[in-house]
Write a protein that holds these residues in place. Structure first.
Motif, PDB file in Angstrom:
ATOM      1  N   MET A  41       0.832  -1.212   0.000  1.00 38.67           N
ATOM      2  CA  MET A  41       0.000   0.000   0.000  1.00 38.67           C
ATOM      3  C   MET A  41       0.867   1.263   0.000  1.00 38.67           C
ATOM      4  SD  MET A  41      -3.339   0.239  -0.004  1.00 38.67           S
ATOM      5  CE  MET A  41      -4.733  -0.851   0.025  1.00 38.67           C
ATOM      6  N   PRO A  42       0.450   2.241  -0.758  1.00 40.18           N
ATOM      7  CA  PRO A  42       1.171   3.524  -0.730  1.00 40.18           C
ATOM      8  C   PRO A  42       0.865   4.266   0.572  1.00 40.18           C
ATOM      9  CG  PRO A  42      -0.803   3.696  -2.067  1.00 40.18           C
ATOM     10  CD  PRO A  42      -0.707   2.264  -1.651  1.00 40.18           C
ATOM     11  N   GLU A  43       1.551   5.384   0.782  1.00 43.81           N
ATOM     12  CA  GLU A  43       1.282   6.190   1.983  1.00 43.81           C
ATOM     13  C   GLU A  43       0.057   7.071   1.793  1.00 43.81           C
ATOM     14  OE1 GLU A  43       4.966   8.260   2.252  1.00 43.81           O
ATOM     15  OE2 GLU A  43       5.957   6.602   3.286  1.00 43.81           O
ATOM     16  N   ARG A  44      -0.147   7.470   0.551  1.00 41.69           N
ATOM     17  CA  ARG A  44      -1.259   8.384   0.243  1.00 41.69           C
ATOM     18  C   ARG A  44      -1.862   8.032  -1.110  1.00 41.69           C
ATOM     19  NH1 ARG A  44       2.864  11.533   2.128  1.00 41.69           N
ATOM     20  NH2 ARG A  44       3.830  11.236   0.108  1.00 41.69           N
ATOM     21  N   ILE A  45      -3.142   8.327  -1.235  1.00 40.95           N
ATOM     22  CA  ILE A  45      -3.787   8.270  -2.549  1.00 40.95           C
ATOM     23  C   ILE A  45      -4.157   9.709  -2.894  1.00 40.95           C
ATOM     24  CG2 ILE A  45      -5.647   7.269  -3.941  1.00 40.95           C
ATOM     25  CD1 ILE A  45      -4.259   5.105  -2.419  1.00 40.95           C
ATOM     26  N   ILE A  46      -3.790  10.148  -4.079  1.00 41.21           N
ATOM     27  CA  ILE A  46      -4.180  11.487  -4.519  1.00 41.21           C
ATOM     28  C   ILE A  46      -5.158  11.334  -5.681  1.00 41.21           C
ATOM     29  CG2 ILE A  46      -3.361  13.759  -5.267  1.00 41.21           C
ATOM     30  CD1 ILE A  46      -0.542  12.898  -4.466  1.00 41.21           C
TER      31      ILE A  46
ATOM     32  N   GLU B 116      -7.871   8.557   6.513  1.00 41.69           N
ATOM     33  CA  GLU B 116      -8.394   9.910   6.634  1.00 41.69           C
ATOM     34  C   GLU B 116      -8.668  10.458   5.224  1.00 41.69           C
ATOM     35  OE1 GLU B 116      -6.833  14.161   8.540  1.00 41.69           O
ATOM     36  OE2 GLU B 116      -5.467  12.470   8.339  1.00 41.69           O
ATOM     37  N   PHE B 117      -9.628  11.365   5.132  1.00 40.07           N
ATOM     38  CA  PHE B 117      -9.888  12.007   3.841  1.00 40.07           C
ATOM     39  C   PHE B 117      -9.699  13.510   3.976  1.00 40.07           C
ATOM     40  CE2 PHE B 117     -13.062  14.231   1.120  1.00 40.07           C
ATOM     41  CZ  PHE B 117     -12.388  14.050  -0.073  1.00 40.07           C
ATOM     42  N   ILE B 118      -8.967  14.089   3.056  1.00 38.61           N
ATOM     43  CA  ILE B 118      -8.794  15.547   3.080  1.00 38.61           C
ATOM     44  C   ILE B 118      -9.171  16.145   1.724  1.00 38.61           C
ATOM     45  CG2 ILE B 118      -7.153  17.461   3.337  1.00 38.61           C
ATOM     46  CD1 ILE B 118      -5.669  15.748   5.373  1.00 38.61           C
ATOM     47  N   ASP B 119     -10.175  17.002   1.768  1.00 39.21           N
ATOM     48  CA  ASP B 119     -10.612  17.737   0.593  1.00 39.21           C
ATOM     49  C   ASP B 119      -9.957  19.125   0.659  1.00 39.21           C
ATOM     50  OD1 ASP B 119     -13.492  17.939  -1.279  1.00 39.21           O
ATOM     51  OD2 ASP B 119     -12.407  19.752  -0.755  1.00 39.21           O
TER      52      ASP B 119
ATOM     53  N   LEU C 169      -0.949  24.381   1.661  1.00 42.08           N
ATOM     54  CA  LEU C 169      -1.607  23.208   2.242  1.00 42.08           C
ATOM     55  C   LEU C 169      -0.861  21.924   1.856  1.00 42.08           C
ATOM     56  CD1 LEU C 169      -3.866  21.669   3.644  1.00 42.08           C
ATOM     57  CD2 LEU C 169      -5.301  22.013   1.630  1.00 42.08           C
ATOM     58  N   THR C 170      -0.436  21.846   0.620  1.00 41.30           N
ATOM     59  CA  THR C 170       0.313  20.675   0.160  1.00 41.30           C
ATOM     60  C   THR C 170       1.549  20.464   1.027  1.00 41.30           C
ATOM     61  OG1 THR C 170      -0.357  21.218  -2.088  1.00 41.30           O
ATOM     62  CG2 THR C 170       1.413  19.618  -1.852  1.00 41.30           C
ATOM     63  N   GLU C 171       2.258  21.536   1.272  1.00 43.00           N
ATOM     64  CA  GLU C 171       3.476  21.479   2.076  1.00 43.00           C
ATOM     65  C   GLU C 171       3.155  20.911   3.473  1.00 43.00           C
ATOM     66  OE1 GLU C 171       6.604  22.359   1.162  1.00 43.00           O
ATOM     67  OE2 GLU C 171       7.318  21.829   3.180  1.00 43.00           O
ATOM     68  N   ARG C 172       2.029  21.326   4.016  1.00 38.78           N
ATOM     69  CA  ARG C 172       1.659  20.868   5.355  1.00 38.78           C
ATOM     70  C   ARG C 172       1.255  19.397   5.378  1.00 38.78           C
ATOM     71  NH1 ARG C 172      -2.492  25.393   7.252  1.00 38.78           N
ATOM     72  NH2 ARG C 172      -2.984  23.864   8.842  1.00 38.78           N
ATOM     73  N   LEU C 173       0.876  18.865   4.229  1.00 36.77           N
ATOM     74  CA  LEU C 173       0.371  17.493   4.200  1.00 36.77           C
ATOM     75  C   LEU C 173       1.435  16.457   3.861  1.00 36.77           C
ATOM     76  CD1 LEU C 173      -3.027  18.084   2.384  1.00 36.77           C
ATOM     77  CD2 LEU C 173      -2.638  17.662   4.815  1.00 36.77           C
ATOM     78  N   LYS C 174       2.646  16.922   3.608  1.00 37.91           N
ATOM     79  CA  LYS C 174       3.627  15.990   3.046  1.00 37.91           C
ATOM     80  C   LYS C 174       4.049  14.868   4.000  1.00 37.91           C
ATOM     81  CE  LYS C 174       7.692  18.737   4.002  1.00 37.91           C
ATOM     82  NZ  LYS C 174       8.568  19.770   3.522  1.00 37.91           N
ATOM     83  N   GLU C 175       3.842  15.042   5.294  1.00 40.64           N
ATOM     84  CA  GLU C 175       4.200  13.975   6.233  1.00 40.64           C
ATOM     85  C   GLU C 175       3.029  13.051   6.541  1.00 40.64           C
ATOM     86  OE1 GLU C 175       7.233  13.734   6.918  1.00 40.64           O
ATOM     87  OE2 GLU C 175       7.971  15.736   6.417  1.00 40.64           O
ATOM     88  N   ARG C 176       1.854  13.365   6.041  1.00 42.96           N
ATOM     89  CA  ARG C 176       0.678  12.555   6.374  1.00 42.96           C
ATOM     90  C   ARG C 176       0.727  11.180   5.719  1.00 42.96           C
ATOM     91  NH1 ARG C 176      -4.271  15.157   8.713  1.00 42.96           N
ATOM     92  NH2 ARG C 176      -3.468  17.196   9.218  1.00 42.96           N
ATOM     93  N   ARG C 177       0.297  10.208   6.477  1.00 42.40           N
ATOM     94  CA  ARG C 177       0.233   8.840   5.960  1.00 42.40           C
ATOM     95  C   ARG C 177      -1.204   8.345   6.043  1.00 42.40           C
ATOM     96  NH1 ARG C 177       4.490  10.398   5.061  1.00 42.40           N
ATOM     97  NH2 ARG C 177       6.534   9.815   5.844  1.00 42.40           N
ATOM     98  N   ARG C 178      -1.506   7.314   5.280  1.00 44.63           N
ATOM     99  CA  ARG C 178      -2.850   6.717   5.311  1.00 44.63           C
ATOM    100  C   ARG C 178      -3.926   7.783   5.127  1.00 44.63           C
ATOM    101  NH1 ARG C 178      -3.255   1.660   7.378  1.00 44.63           N
ATOM    102  NH2 ARG C 178      -5.171   2.099   8.505  1.00 44.63           N
ATOM    103  N   VAL C 179      -3.771   8.490   4.038  1.00 45.76           N
ATOM    104  CA  VAL C 179      -4.708   9.574   3.769  1.00 45.76           C
ATOM    105  C   VAL C 179      -5.075   9.604   2.280  1.00 45.76           C
ATOM    106  CG1 VAL C 179      -2.862  11.296   3.447  1.00 45.76           C
ATOM    107  CG2 VAL C 179      -5.081  12.045   4.212  1.00 45.76           C
TER     108      VAL C 179
END
Ligand code: S3P
Length: 170
Positions: free
Chosen positions: A1-6, A29-32, A64-74
């Motif tokens: 599994m990847p860390e994120r789905i975009i 988690e889901f982020i719009d 916002l992208t910069e702030r999300l770069k460490e998020r996993r399972r999102v």
């Protein structure tokens, strides 16, 4: 599994609905992006465009992208124009799977309803369909960098979620 789905794709391609469904299915988690930006700014996307202009909005997306770069399972759903920004895309690309939800300009406008500019400021002008066509044409080469492309026309969000989930679980 990847860390994120975009989830990338044009306006009204179903990124938010599919993203929410996919995140639920994965237990992620889901982020719009647009929702997040509206919450932080305390005003609607249309107001941000009107009061500050598009470059300001793009900076918000980049921040916002910069702030999300460490998020996993999102599962992330950026707005349809995010893909045109080189740096933000590069920041999230590693460790992510990118899925392009495909829609035609005609179907996008049908989904947008009677007054597309009410929620999508970029579709303003006398001929929203022509605007949508030309924006889509300009963006298509960028959406093509996705790892998976799913045609959403004539398919329900649930069916699209199934397709993406099956691909991830392969
Ligand atoms: C935009 C798409 C919108 C929103 C803004 C700009 C675009 O998001 O970010 O109006 O440039 O295509 P959706 O793709 O969710 O409609």
């Amino acid at each position: 599994m990847p860390e994120r789905i975009i989830l990338v794709g044009f306006m009204c391609s179903g990124k938010s609905t599919v993203g929410r469904g996919l995140a639920e299915r994965l237990g992620w988690e889901f982020i719009d992006f647009d929702e997040w930006i509206e919450r932080e700014e305390g005003r609607r996307i249309t107001e941000i465009f009107r009061e500050e202009g598009e470059p300001y909005f793009r900076r918000l997306e980049a921040r916002l992208t910069e702030r999300l770069k460490e998020r996993r399972r999102v599962v992330l759903a950026p707005g349809g124009g995010w893909i045109m920004q080189r740096e933000p895309v590069a920041i999230l690309r590693a460790g992510s799977r990118m899925v392009w939800l495909q829609v035609t300009a005609t179907a996008a406008l049908e989904r947008a309803g009677a007054d597309p500019t009410a929620t999508r400021p970029l579709l303003s002008g006398d001929d929203p369909l022509e605007v949508a066509r030309s924006l889509l044409e300009e963006r298509e080469p960028f959406y093509q960098q996705a790892d998976l492309c799913v045609d959403t026309v004539g398919r329900t969000p649930e069916e699209v979620v199934e397709t993406v989930a099956a691909w991830l679980e392969r």
